[in-house]
Each structure stands twice: as structure tokens, then as C-alpha cells.
Design a protein around this motif. Structure first.
Motif, PDB file in Angstrom:
ATOM      1  N   ASP A 194       0.841  -1.197   0.000  1.00  0.00           N
ATOM      2  CA  ASP A 194       0.000   0.000   0.000  1.00  0.00           C
ATOM      3  C   ASP A 194       0.880   1.252   0.000  1.00  0.00           C
ATOM      4  N   SER A 195       0.254   2.381  -0.289  1.00  0.00           N
ATOM      5  CA  SER A 195       0.967   3.653  -0.323  1.00  0.00           C
ATOM      6  C   SER A 195       0.446   4.583   0.768  1.00  0.00           C
ATOM      7  N   THR A 196       1.186   5.643   0.999  1.00  0.00           N
ATOM      8  CA  THR A 196       0.796   6.654   1.974  1.00  0.00           C
ATOM      9  C   THR A 196       1.057   8.036   1.390  1.00  0.00           C
ATOM     10  N   VAL A 197       0.097   8.937   1.588  1.00  0.00           N
ATOM     11  CA  VAL A 197       0.272  10.330   1.174  1.00  0.00           C
ATOM     12  C   VAL A 197       0.728  11.131   2.389  1.00  0.00           C
ATOM     13  N   VAL A 198       1.800  11.894   2.216  1.00  0.00           N
ATOM     14  CA  VAL A 198       2.325  12.704   3.315  1.00  0.00           C
ATOM     15  C   VAL A 198       2.408  14.161   2.898  1.00  0.00           C
ATOM     16  N   LYS A 199       2.404  15.013   3.898  1.00  0.00           N
ATOM     17  CA  LYS A 199       2.587  16.449   3.677  1.00  0.00           C
ATOM     18  C   LYS A 199       3.910  16.867   4.297  1.00  0.00           C
ATOM     19  N   LEU A 200       4.763  17.504   3.500  1.00  0.00           N
ATOM     20  CA  LEU A 200       6.001  18.072   3.999  1.00  0.00           C
ATOM     21  C   LEU A 200       5.847  19.586   4.073  1.00  0.00           C
ATOM     22  N   THR A 201       6.104  20.137   5.235  1.00  0.00           N
ATOM     23  CA  THR A 201       6.072  21.587   5.416  1.00  0.00           C
ATOM     24  C   THR A 201       7.459  22.033   5.876  1.00  0.00           C
ATOM     25  N   PRO A 202       8.172  22.782   5.056  1.00  0.00           N
ATOM     26  CA  PRO A 202       9.544  23.174   5.410  1.00  0.00           C
ATOM     27  C   PRO A 202       9.610  23.959   6.715  1.00  0.00           C
ATOM     28  N   LYS A 203      10.665  23.708   7.480  1.00  0.00           N
ATOM     29  CA  LYS A 203      10.949  24.475   8.683  1.00  0.00           C
ATOM     30  C   LYS A 203      11.829  25.661   8.292  1.00  0.00           C
ATOM     31  N   LYS A 204      11.523  26.803   8.820  1.00  0.00           N
ATOM     32  CA  LYS A 204      12.266  28.009   8.479  1.00  0.00           C
ATOM     33  C   LYS A 204      13.399  28.261   9.481  1.00  0.00           C
ATOM     34  N   ASN A 205      14.589  28.525   8.932  1.00  0.00           N
ATOM     35  CA  ASN A 205      15.747  28.945   9.740  1.00  0.00           C
ATOM     36  C   ASN A 205      16.063  27.997  10.890  1.00  0.00           C
ATOM     37  N   LYS A 206      15.848  26.725  10.665  1.00  0.00           N
ATOM     38  CA  LYS A 206      16.122  25.741  11.716  1.00  0.00           C
ATOM     39  C   LYS A 206      17.625  25.444  11.823  1.00  0.00           C
ATOM     40  N   ILE A 207      18.325  25.493  10.693  1.00  0.00           N
ATOM     41  CA  ILE A 207      19.737  25.140  10.650  1.00  0.00           C
ATOM     42  C   ILE A 207      20.358  25.850   9.452  1.00  0.00           C
ATOM     43  N   SER A 208      21.581  26.345   9.613  1.00  0.00           N
ATOM     44  CA  SER A 208      22.226  27.070   8.514  1.00  0.00           C
ATOM     45  C   SER A 208      22.574  26.101   7.382  1.00  0.00           C
ATOM     46  N   LEU A 209      22.716  26.638   6.189  1.00  0.00           N
ATOM     47  CA  LEU A 209      23.041  25.803   5.031  1.00  0.00           C
ATOM     48  C   LEU A 209      24.389  25.111   5.210  1.00  0.00           C
ATOM     49  N   GLU A 210      25.352  25.826   5.770  1.00  0.00           N
ATOM     50  CA  GLU A 210      26.681  25.259   5.963  1.00  0.00           C
ATOM     51  C   GLU A 210      26.640  24.130   6.997  1.00  0.00           C
ATOM     52  N   ASP A 211      25.936  24.354   8.105  1.00  0.00           N
ATOM     53  CA  ASP A 211      25.815  23.310   9.129  1.00  0.00           C
ATOM     54  C   ASP A 211      25.077  22.090   8.572  1.00  0.00           C
ATOM     55  N   PHE A 212      24.041  22.350   7.768  1.00  0.00           N
ATOM     56  CA  PHE A 212      23.274  21.224   7.215  1.00  0.00           C
ATOM     57  C   PHE A 212      24.110  20.422   6.229  1.00  0.00           C
ATOM     58  N   LYS A 213      24.962  21.093   5.483  1.00  0.00           N
ATOM     59  CA  LYS A 213      25.843  20.394   4.542  1.00  0.00           C
ATOM     60  C   LYS A 213      26.767  19.434   5.290  1.00  0.00           C
ATOM     61  N   ILE A 214      27.319  19.896   6.395  1.00  0.00           N
ATOM     62  CA  ILE A 214      28.194  19.042   7.221  1.00  0.00           C
ATOM     63  C   ILE A 214      27.367  17.929   7.871  1.00  0.00           C
ATOM     64  N   TYR A 215      26.232  18.302   8.440  1.00  0.00           N
ATOM     65  CA  TYR A 215      25.330  17.338   9.075  1.00  0.00           C
ATOM     66  C   TYR A 215      24.923  16.245   8.088  1.00  0.00           C
ATOM     67  N   SER A 216      24.641  16.636   6.848  1.00  0.00           N
ATOM     68  CA  SER A 216      24.218  15.693   5.816  1.00  0.00           C
ATOM     69  C   SER A 216      25.296  14.640   5.553  1.00  0.00           C
ATOM     70  N   LYS A 217      26.541  15.078   5.463  1.00  0.00           N
ATOM     71  CA  LYS A 217      27.648  14.140   5.218  1.00  0.00           C
ATOM     72  C   LYS A 217      27.798  13.144   6.368  1.00  0.00           C
ATOM     73  N   PHE A 218      27.755  13.663   7.583  1.00  0.00           N
ATOM     74  CA  PHE A 218      27.928  12.792   8.744  1.00  0.00           C
ATOM     75  C   PHE A 218      26.739  11.837   8.900  1.00  0.00           C
ATOM     76  N   THR A 219      25.543  12.335   8.609  1.00  0.00           N
ATOM     77  CA  THR A 219      24.354  11.475   8.692  1.00  0.00           C
ATOM     78  C   THR A 219      24.453  10.334   7.690  1.00  0.00           C
ATOM     79  N   LYS A 220      24.895  10.657   6.487  1.00  0.00           N
ATOM     80  CA  LYS A 220      25.059   9.622   5.458  1.00  0.00           C
ATOM     81  C   LYS A 220      26.089   8.585   5.900  1.00  0.00           C
ATOM     82  N   ALA A 221      27.203   9.062   6.447  1.00  0.00           N
ATOM     83  CA  ALA A 221      28.259   8.154   6.910  1.00  0.00           C
ATOM     84  C   ALA A 221      27.766   7.257   8.049  1.00  0.00           C
TER      85      ALA A 221
END
Length: 290
Positions: A194-221
Motif C-alpha cells: 500500500d501507499s501513503t500520502v504525506v505532507k512536507l512543510t519546510p521548517k524556516k531557519n532551523k539550521i544554517s546551510l553550511e551546518d546542514f551540509k556538514i550534518y548531511s555528510k555525517f548522517t550519510k556516513a
């Protein structure tokens, strides 16, 4: 899916495919929605107005596209299959719909034109990479259909089997709300799940782009080894986060004196919260790549 309208959408879809000699390929995620009630529900979730520019990925023959175009200022419709794209172009012309920008492209490999909402029955096989790509853009909301198991992972709680790179990445970027389940009976060909429909609502100013870029790499690792201790997971996936070789990285880790950081390194990946991963990623990035 018992209403006459749903039966009509099913018949219309099958008729168009038969007339054009199209056989859908489940392996390419070509599962077409044939339940009008669910189709209309998905569109209503988008709360569309005449100023909205909608992005749709994997348009198929236009089950959503045509109805979206009637409500929105514009629809950016992306379909990779050339034959399917040609069918949709013909339908749009017959319906005299001129506010659809139809792109015969691979959505993963192009820069999206400007939009403010996303409404899509996504091809299942690109669910993960296309969702991560969405996070690179600014938008008001997204109404997206995924396989149910994938949707469950989007809101996975720390320490559970559904806690994943996906849920950790979404944590700082979007609020994820489950809207409705869609039975496998609502598609052709019928998927196994079965499938599921979801709603994504962006969070504003939760994390800087630079911090998220680093966070993204570490999360992937980290989530390549979700059941290992953080120290070992990062060493095993060091190529994602640093240019240090294994010996150099171990030396750096052994020289860490911060007690809080050392305690985190002893934890298993699956029990560490996104906030803790963010703390780890910022501190370790300066140590490993300083």
C-alpha cells in the motif's frame, strides 16, 4: 474504490494506455493511480490557488497533471518516459490546457524551474534521492505519495527500526505529516504494498546551510552502519566526511579530550538523536578537517 467516477478513471486510464500500445513497467515505478476519490483528495490536500506553481514528478498520462492545471497558475510536469510524455502532450492539447510546462527529463538530473508547491505520485524507485533533492529547494508545502514503508521511515523515532538517514535528514528541514493511506488496489499495475500520502512543510531557519551540509555528510556516513558504535561507523565511512586515511583518522579520534564527545562516540548510531548528530558533526568536522 466503488464509485462510478473511480471506475470511469480506471477505464479512461486503461483505454489511453491500450490505444497507445503502452505496457506499464512496475520496475520503473510506473504504478498509475486509478481511484478518482483518492486523486481528488490528494489535490485538495494541496490547497491550490491561482497563484501556485506546482512541481509534479512522474506525471504519467496526466491523472494529476490535468486537474492540477485547472486550479493552479502553472504546472511544471516532469516525465522521463518519452512515449508517456508524448501521450500527455497530446492530452493537454486536446483539453486546451496551456499552463503546463512539460519536460521530458530525468528529474534527478535537472535543475527545477521555480515553483512553490510539489504534488506528486512519485515513482517508487526514486523516492529517496528525489526527496533529498527537494530539500535543496525552497517551497511552501509538498503533497507526496510514497510506498507505505518508506513513509513510515520519514517519521521514524530514534531507536526504532524506522529511524534512518531519511528521518534524520528530514528532522531539520520539514515537518512530516501522514495524511492518508492508499490501497494497492487503487493502482495499475497493482503494487505489492500500500501507499501513503504525506505532507512536507519546510521548517524556516532551523539550521544554517553550511551546518546542514556538514550534518548531511555525517548522517550519510553514520547510517551506512546504523547498528555500529558511532566511532566505528565513522571510521568505516571516513571517505564521506574526510580525506584522512584510516590510521590518521584513528589518531585524531584517540586524541579527543572532550568527555561529552567521547561519550557520544561510544553510542550506537540508531540511538543518537538528530540534535546529537548535529553536535557531533560540527565538532568532529573541525577536528578531522580543521
Amino acid at each position: 474504490m466503488n464509485s462510478e467516477n473511480s471506475i470511469s478513471l480506471s477505464k479512461t486510464t486503461k483505454s489511453i494506455l491500450n490505444q497507445n500500445g503502452i505496457k506499464l513497467n512496475k520496475n520503473l515505478g510506473q504504478n498509475y493511480l486509478i481511484d478518482k476519490n483518492k486523486r481528488d483528495q490528494i489535490i485538495n490536500f494541496g490547497n491550490i490557488n491561482e497563484n501556485d506553481v506546482i512541481l509534479e514528478i512522474g506525471t504519467g498520462i496526466g491523472t494529476l497533471t490535468i486537474e492540477l492545471a485547472k486550479k493552479a497558475k502553472k504546472v511544471i510536469a516532469i516525465e522521463q518516459d518519452k512515449n508517456i510524455c508524448d501521450i500527455l502532450a497530446k492530452r493537454l492539447k486536446e483539453e486546451k490546457i496551456d499552463n503546463v510546462e512539460l519536460l521530458n527529463e530525468d528529474a534527478l538530473n535537472i535543475e527545477f524551474p521555480k515553483f512553490n508547491k510539489i504534488i506528486s505520485n512519485l515513482p517508487y524507485q526514486i523516492s529517496s534521492p528525489i526527496t533529498f533533492k527537494f530539500l535543496e529547494y525552497d517551497f511552501d508545502l509538498a503533497i507526496l505519495m510514497y510506498q507505505k514503508e518508506f513513509a513510515d521511515r520519514m517519521n521514524g523515532e530514534v531507536g526504532t527500526k524506522n529511524y534512518s538517514r531519511l528521518s534524520a535528514m528530514l528532522h531539520f528541514k520539514c515537518d512530516v505529516k501522514k495524511l492518508t493511506d492508499v490501497s494497492s488496489e487503487s493502482f495499475i499495475p497493482k503494487p505489492k504494498i500500500d501507499s501513503t500520502v504525506v505532507k512536507l512543510t519546510p521548517k524556516k531557519n532551523k539550521i544554517s546551510l553550511e551546518d546542514f551540509k556538514i550534518y548531511s555528510k555525517f548522517t550519510k556516513a553514520l547510517f551506512q552502519h546504523r547498528n555500529k558504535k558511532i566511532r566505528n561507523a565513522l571510521i568505516d565511512s571516513r571517505h564521506i566526511i574526510t580525506n584522512l586515511d584510516k590510521k590518521e583518522m584513528k589518531k585524531c579520534m584517540n586524541e579527543i579530550e572532550d568527555e561529552k564527545l567521547n561519550n557520544y562516540l561510544k553510542k550506537r548510531v540508531v540511538v543518537v538523536t538528530p540534535e546529537e548528530i548535529l553536535f557531533l558533526s560540527k565538532d568532529l568536522n573541525s577536528i578531522l578537517n580543521g
